[in-house]
Design a protein around this motif. Structure first.
Motif, PDB file in Angstrom:
ATOM      1  N   SER A 138     106.191 -81.026  48.547  1.00  0.00           N
ATOM      2  CA  SER A 138     107.143 -81.745  49.385  1.00  0.00           C
ATOM      3  C   SER A 138     106.476 -82.190  50.683  1.00  0.00           C
ATOM      4  O   SER A 138     105.546 -81.565  51.170  1.00  0.00           O
ATOM      5  CB  SER A 138     108.364 -80.874  49.702  1.00  0.00           C
ATOM      6  OG  SER A 138     108.001 -79.811  50.533  1.00  0.00           O
ATOM      7  N   ILE A 139     106.971 -83.278  51.223  1.00  0.00           N
ATOM      8  CA  ILE A 139     106.456 -83.806  52.486  1.00  0.00           C
ATOM      9  C   ILE A 139     106.812 -82.821  53.591  1.00  0.00           C
ATOM     10  O   ILE A 139     107.966 -82.410  53.721  1.00  0.00           O
ATOM     11  CB  ILE A 139     107.048 -85.197  52.769  1.00  0.00           C
ATOM     12  CG1 ILE A 139     106.474 -86.197  51.757  1.00  0.00           C
ATOM     13  CG2 ILE A 139     106.782 -85.631  54.197  1.00  0.00           C
ATOM     14  CD1 ILE A 139     107.133 -87.555  51.771  1.00  0.00           C
ATOM     15  N   ASN A 140     105.801 -82.432  54.389  1.00  0.00           N
ATOM     16  CA  ASN A 140     106.059 -81.480  55.464  1.00  0.00           C
ATOM     17  C   ASN A 140     105.314 -81.836  56.750  1.00  0.00           C
ATOM     18  O   ASN A 140     105.243 -81.028  57.663  1.00  0.00           O
ATOM     19  CB  ASN A 140     105.704 -80.062  55.024  1.00  0.00           C
ATOM     20  CG  ASN A 140     104.256 -79.909  54.653  1.00  0.00           C
ATOM     21  OD1 ASN A 140     103.503 -80.876  54.632  1.00  0.00           O
ATOM     22  ND2 ASN A 140     103.849 -78.697  54.348  1.00  0.00           N
ATOM     23  N   HIS A 141     104.773 -83.060  56.826  1.00  0.00           N
ATOM     24  CA  HIS A 141     104.069 -83.470  58.044  1.00  0.00           C
ATOM     25  C   HIS A 141     104.168 -84.988  58.190  1.00  0.00           C
ATOM     26  O   HIS A 141     104.160 -85.718  57.195  1.00  0.00           O
ATOM     27  CB  HIS A 141     102.598 -83.047  57.977  1.00  0.00           C
ATOM     28  CG  HIS A 141     101.888 -83.178  59.278  1.00  0.00           C
ATOM     29  ND1 HIS A 141     102.131 -82.333  60.343  1.00  0.00           N
ATOM     30  CD2 HIS A 141     100.956 -84.061  59.700  1.00  0.00           C
ATOM     31  CE1 HIS A 141     101.361 -82.696  61.359  1.00  0.00           C
ATOM     32  NE2 HIS A 141     100.640 -83.743  60.994  1.00  0.00           N
ATOM     33  N   VAL A 142     104.250 -85.442  59.441  1.00  0.00           N
ATOM     34  CA  VAL A 142     104.370 -86.871  59.715  1.00  0.00           C
ATOM     35  C   VAL A 142     103.526 -87.224  60.935  1.00  0.00           C
ATOM     36  O   VAL A 142     103.346 -86.413  61.841  1.00  0.00           O
ATOM     37  CB  VAL A 142     105.856 -87.279  59.934  1.00  0.00           C
ATOM     38  CG1 VAL A 142     106.472 -86.541  61.106  1.00  0.00           C
ATOM     39  CG2 VAL A 142     106.017 -88.778  60.073  1.00  0.00           C
ATOM     40  N   GLY A 143     102.987 -88.439  60.919  1.00  0.00           N
ATOM     41  CA  GLY A 143     102.225 -88.956  62.043  1.00  0.00           C
ATOM     42  C   GLY A 143     102.584 -90.403  62.304  1.00  0.00           C
ATOM     43  O   GLY A 143     103.065 -91.105  61.413  1.00  0.00           O
ATOM     44  N   LEU A 144     102.349 -90.855  63.522  1.00  0.00           N
ATOM     45  CA  LEU A 144     102.667 -92.221  63.955  1.00  0.00           C
ATOM     46  C   LEU A 144     101.361 -92.978  64.166  1.00  0.00           C
ATOM     47  O   LEU A 144     100.503 -92.522  64.930  1.00  0.00           O
ATOM     48  CB  LEU A 144     103.471 -92.172  65.257  1.00  0.00           C
ATOM     49  CG  LEU A 144     103.745 -93.481  65.991  1.00  0.00           C
ATOM     50  CD1 LEU A 144     104.673 -94.373  65.174  1.00  0.00           C
ATOM     51  CD2 LEU A 144     104.344 -93.197  67.364  1.00  0.00           C
ATOM     52  N   ILE A 145     101.213 -94.117  63.516  1.00  0.00           N
ATOM     53  CA  ILE A 145      99.987 -94.907  63.655  1.00  0.00           C
ATOM     54  C   ILE A 145      99.926 -95.501  65.055  1.00  0.00           C
ATOM     55  O   ILE A 145     100.850 -96.184  65.498  1.00  0.00           O
ATOM     56  CB  ILE A 145      99.905 -96.015  62.592  1.00  0.00           C
ATOM     57  CG1 ILE A 145      99.830 -95.403  61.194  1.00  0.00           C
ATOM     58  CG2 ILE A 145      98.697 -96.924  62.845  1.00  0.00           C
ATOM     59  CD1 ILE A 145      99.855 -96.402  60.056  1.00  0.00           C
ATOM     60  N   VAL A 146      98.811 -95.225  65.761  1.00  0.00           N
ATOM     61  CA  VAL A 146      98.630 -95.727  67.115  1.00  0.00           C
ATOM     62  C   VAL A 146      97.588 -96.838  67.183  1.00  0.00           C
ATOM     63  O   VAL A 146      97.591 -97.628  68.128  1.00  0.00           O
ATOM     64  CB  VAL A 146      98.241 -94.606  68.102  1.00  0.00           C
ATOM     65  CG1 VAL A 146      99.350 -93.584  68.202  1.00  0.00           C
ATOM     66  CG2 VAL A 146      96.942 -93.939  67.730  1.00  0.00           C
TER      67      VAL A 146
END
Length: 185
Positions: A138-146
């Motif tokens: 399952s998805i458990n991490h997220v990041g924002l493209i800078v």
């Protein structure tokens, strides 16, 4: 006889009583000194506009990314959404919320929003989702493209070990854990 027995009992009881000196282990972690805040200060972040605003067209993605970068260096705190501690989904939630875009608070629920896009089509402001650690299903991490530079996608996120940092998707750990990219804006 009674005196001898009494002395024998006392000798046995004192000899079985050990006194051991415990050696305290040295701490290998560093300690941070936290100072009290003035009454005027708070844990909320106020958006600082970029100084070069007039020299460029500022998009909503720019505002969101600039807001997220203000948290760089903040320590990791599960469930955190302030300068005193931040987790990965809290960082994304607060950054989008600063532009009046409401997302779910949990990364796996965020991954249900927006449009799934190919990695070669991502731009600044898109989200990257990962399956890390023990919970690979399952998805458990997220990041924002800078930023995207030198054929590497740079994204801001909160890690348990280093807090809020900017990493590159070309790093083997993140590339292996990458699951999908989504566009919210």
């Amino acid at each position: 006889m009674k005196n001898t027995l009494l002395i024998l009992v006392l000798v046995i009881s004192f000899s079985s009583c050990k006194s051991s000196k415990r050696v305290k282990s040295k701490r290998t972690t560093t300690t941070k000194i936290i100072t009290k805040k003035n009454k005027k200060e708070s844990n909320t972040i106020t958006y600082k506009e970029p100084s070069n605003r007039a020299s460029r067209n500022v998009t909503k993605a720019d505002y969101i990314v600039d807001y997220a970068k203000q948290f760089e260096g903040v320590r990791y705190k599960w469930g955190g959404t302030t300068k005193s501690g931040m987790d990965c989904s809290g960082l994304i939630y607060e950054s989008f919320n600063s532009s009046n875009i409401t997302l779910p608070r949990i990364s796996r629920d965020m991954a249900k929003k927006g449009v799934k896009i190919a990695l070669k089509k991502v731009t600044k402001g898109d989200l990257l989702f990962f399956k890390t650690g023990n919970r690979r299903n399952s998805i458990n991490h997220v990041g924002l493209i800078v930023d995207i530079r030198d054929n590497d996608i740079k994204f801001i996120h909160a890690t348990t070990s280093k807090g809020v940092i900017i990493s590159g998707l070309n790093e083997s750990y993140w590339l292996k854990a990458f699951h999908e990219a989504r566009r919210i804006l």
